[in-house]
Each structure stands twice: as C-alpha cells, then as structure tokens.
Enzyme design. Structure first.
Site, mmCIF file in Angstrom:
data_model
loop_
_atom_site.group_PDB
_atom_site.id
_atom_site.type_symbol
_atom_site.label_atom_id
_atom_site.label_comp_id
_atom_site.label_asym_id
_atom_site.label_seq_id
_atom_site.Cartn_x
_atom_site.Cartn_y
_atom_site.Cartn_z
ATOM 1 N N GLY A 36 -15.403 -24.157 8.451
ATOM 2 C CA GLY A 36 -14.535 -25.087 9.126
ATOM 3 C C GLY A 36 -15.106 -25.078 10.738
ATOM 4 O O GLY A 36 -16.103 -24.760 11.045
ATOM 5 N N VAL A 37 -14.232 -25.884 11.284
ATOM 6 C CA VAL A 37 -14.683 -26.221 12.970
ATOM 7 C C VAL A 37 -14.136 -25.066 13.655
ATOM 8 O O VAL A 37 -13.104 -25.036 13.886
ATOM 9 C CB VAL A 37 -14.332 -27.452 13.160
ATOM 10 C CG1 VAL A 37 -14.700 -27.757 14.549
ATOM 11 C CG2 VAL A 37 -15.121 -28.736 12.450
ATOM 12 N N HIS A 47 -17.582 -20.731 21.772
ATOM 13 C CA HIS A 47 -16.880 -21.784 22.109
ATOM 14 C C HIS A 47 -16.204 -21.504 23.351
ATOM 15 O O HIS A 47 -15.572 -20.460 23.702
ATOM 16 C CB HIS A 47 -15.956 -21.913 21.007
ATOM 17 C CG HIS A 47 -14.896 -23.014 21.003
ATOM 18 N ND1 HIS A 47 -15.270 -24.394 20.720
ATOM 19 C CD2 HIS A 47 -13.651 -23.074 21.022
ATOM 20 C CE1 HIS A 47 -14.287 -25.259 20.881
ATOM 21 N NE2 HIS A 47 -13.196 -24.413 21.105
ATOM 22 N N SER A 95 -27.477 -23.344 29.499
ATOM 23 C CA SER A 95 -27.458 -22.132 30.383
ATOM 24 C C SER A 95 -27.060 -20.767 29.673
ATOM 25 O O SER A 95 -27.367 -19.792 30.008
ATOM 26 C CB SER A 95 -26.084 -22.459 31.168
ATOM 27 O OG SER A 95 -24.856 -22.499 30.633
ATOM 28 N N GLU A 104 -18.896 -16.821 29.505
ATOM 29 C CA GLU A 104 -19.813 -17.045 28.279
ATOM 30 C C GLU A 104 -21.116 -16.573 28.470
ATOM 31 O O GLU A 104 -21.447 -15.746 27.596
ATOM 32 C CB GLU A 104 -20.021 -18.494 27.998
ATOM 33 C CG GLU A 104 -18.909 -19.340 27.811
ATOM 34 C CD GLU A 104 -19.291 -20.952 27.357
ATOM 35 O OE1 GLU A 104 -20.150 -21.043 26.850
ATOM 36 O OE2 GLU A 104 -18.433 -21.825 27.841
HETATM 37 C C1 GAR Z 1 -20.816 -24.255 26.813
HETATM 38 O O1 GAR Z 1 -19.589 -24.357 27.192
HETATM 39 C C2 GAR Z 1 -20.495 -23.748 25.098
HETATM 40 O O2 GAR Z 1 -19.508 -23.070 24.790
HETATM 41 C C3 GAR Z 1 -20.113 -25.065 24.675
HETATM 42 O O3 GAR Z 1 -21.127 -26.019 25.251
HETATM 43 C C4 GAR Z 1 -21.437 -25.441 26.521
HETATM 44 C C5 GAR Z 1 -23.070 -25.443 26.387
HETATM 45 O O4 GAR Z 1 -23.518 -25.007 27.610
HETATM 46 N N1 GAR Z 1 -20.222 -25.492 23.232
HETATM 47 C C6 GAR Z 1 -19.440 -25.980 22.480
HETATM 48 O O5 GAR Z 1 -18.356 -26.602 22.931
HETATM 49 C C7 GAR Z 1 -19.489 -25.975 20.931
HETATM 50 N N2 GAR Z 1 -18.379 -26.610 20.239
HETATM 51 P P1 GAR Z 1 -25.088 -24.800 27.887
HETATM 52 O O6 GAR Z 1 -25.793 -25.556 27.074
HETATM 53 O O7 GAR Z 1 -25.443 -24.621 29.329
HETATM 54 O O8 GAR Z 1 -25.041 -23.471 27.240
#
Ligand code: GAR
Length: 220
Positions: A146-147, A112, A16, A177
C-alpha cells in the site's frame, strides 16, 4: 567491518535524512554502513551529500525506463550488487512494485512526514494544516504494497502552531525525522525489532506513560 548492516539509501531530493544518517554513523551513534545511495532524480542534492561523504552513488532516472517493472528490476540489481541488507527510503518519491517488495521482503523502511495512518501520500503538511489537526509528526514504517500503510516502527509528534504554513510545519517535522530515522535503523542493526503482523515491538524499550502532550497546553 563486514558484519555491519549495509544500507541502500534511496533518495529523490535534498537528502537531509540521508545526511542525518551519515552524521549518526560518523559520530558512532549508528553501527551501519551506507553501501550505496540511489537517486531517481539526477539533480537531487542528496547525491552531492553522498559524494562529499565518499559514498558510492547511482542515478537511475525513471524516465529512461520503459516502465516501473524495468526500473525496479535495475534498482534490484544495483542494490544486490552493493550487498544491501536494508533498503532505506529517504524522500524517495517512487512507488515500488511487487517484485521489489518480494526481493527485499521485511527489509524496506520508509519515513513519512505525518502521523500515519493520518495523511498518507503527498503534500501532507498542507493536508494536516487544512484539516486543522493540533498535532502532526513523522513516522518510520515498513513498506508494504500500500501507500504508507506498512507496520509502524517509531513516530514523533510535533504541535501544529497558530500561523504555521506548510513550510514551517515541514521544517518542525523534519527536525524530528532526523532523530527517529537513525534510531529506527539502529533498532534494525541491533536486531531488536520483533514484528508480529502489523505490530512492531522493540526489544528493550518500555513506553513512557507520562509522555502525554496537549496542544494548546492545559491551563491552571
Ligand atoms: C521528508 O520530509 C520525507 O519524510 C518526505 O520527503 C522529505 C524528504 O526530505 N518523504 C515523503 O514524503 C515520502 N512519501 P529529505 O530529502 O531532505 O530527506
């Protein structure tokens, strides 16, 4: 056309955020071009989104590589072949190693779903709920070794509300986001990011000293 910032978007799932970047480019709100979308998961729905938008895709299934270094090396090759200027991690659930970080030094960003440095890692909406914070949000940051520790470019804050579940909080965060990721890429495309160690300054913006939030709201 050729001087547009070329993005390599890495995904593992729904995509998304990828969709939001595509939409911003299509409506002229972001001057950039997605050169390639790469997924480590063959079933990622983001691949369908990319194909619908006519964007080249590659699947690098990490399980088919002897280890992380071999995976990273192939990823570097694919991204370089596509002429990528900026690597955009959009729900990409793999850790990238030193060689990858050196190859795209200062040119890898991640989104994130928490207000870093709180709650790095995975399942962070549940962790925020379990902790009892009143606000969470999302962070776009440069990627370092780092993470989720790299210098922060932009954040958005959302309230945690009574009755929230990890899913309701996640979708409130995701909406933001979709706004801050295209904005961060735009800063990059416009050459407005000044990085000094951990500190990222954006040329031409001033903070809003009245942007104060309370949750629960103040009464009276
Ligand atoms: C999002 O919330 C993003 O911030 C998270 O995964 C989701 C992906 O959504 N990312 C992480 O947690 C990275 N560590 P999407 O595939 O619909 O963009």
């Amino acid at each position: 056309m050729s001087d547009l910032l070329k993005l390599g978007v890495l995904i593992s799932g729904s995509g998304s955020n990828l969709q939001s970047i595509i939409n911003h480019i299509e409506k002229g709100a972001l001057s950039a071009r997605i050169s390639i979308v790469v997924s480590n998961a063959p079933e990622a729905y983001g691949l369908v989104r990319a194909e619908k938008a006519g964007i080249s895709c590659a699947v690098l299934d990490h399980r088919e590589f002897s280890g992380r270094e071999a995976f990273d090396r192939e990823l570097i090759r694919v991204l370089k072949n596509a002429g990528v200027d900026l690597v955009v991690l959009a729900g990409f659930m793999r850790i990238l190693g030193g060689e990858f970080l050196r190859t795209f030094d200062q040119r890898i960003i991640n989104i994130h779903p928490a207000l870093l440095p709180a709650f790095p890692g995975t399942h962070v909406q549940q962790k925020a709920l379990d902790y009892g914070v009143k606000f969470s949000g999302c962070t776009v940051h440069f990627v370092d070794e780092g993470v989720d520790t790299g210098p922060i470019i932009i954040q958005a804050v959302v309230p945690v509300l009574p009755g929230d579940t990890a899913d309701t909080l996640a979708s409130r965060i995701l909406k933001e986001e979709h706004k801050i990721y295209p904005q961060a890429i735009r800063y990059f495309a416009e050459g407005r990011i000044v990085k000094n160690g951990r500190h990222v300054e954006i040329r031409g913006v001033r903070g809003d000293k009245d942007a104060v939030l309370h949750n629960p709201p103040l009464e009276g």
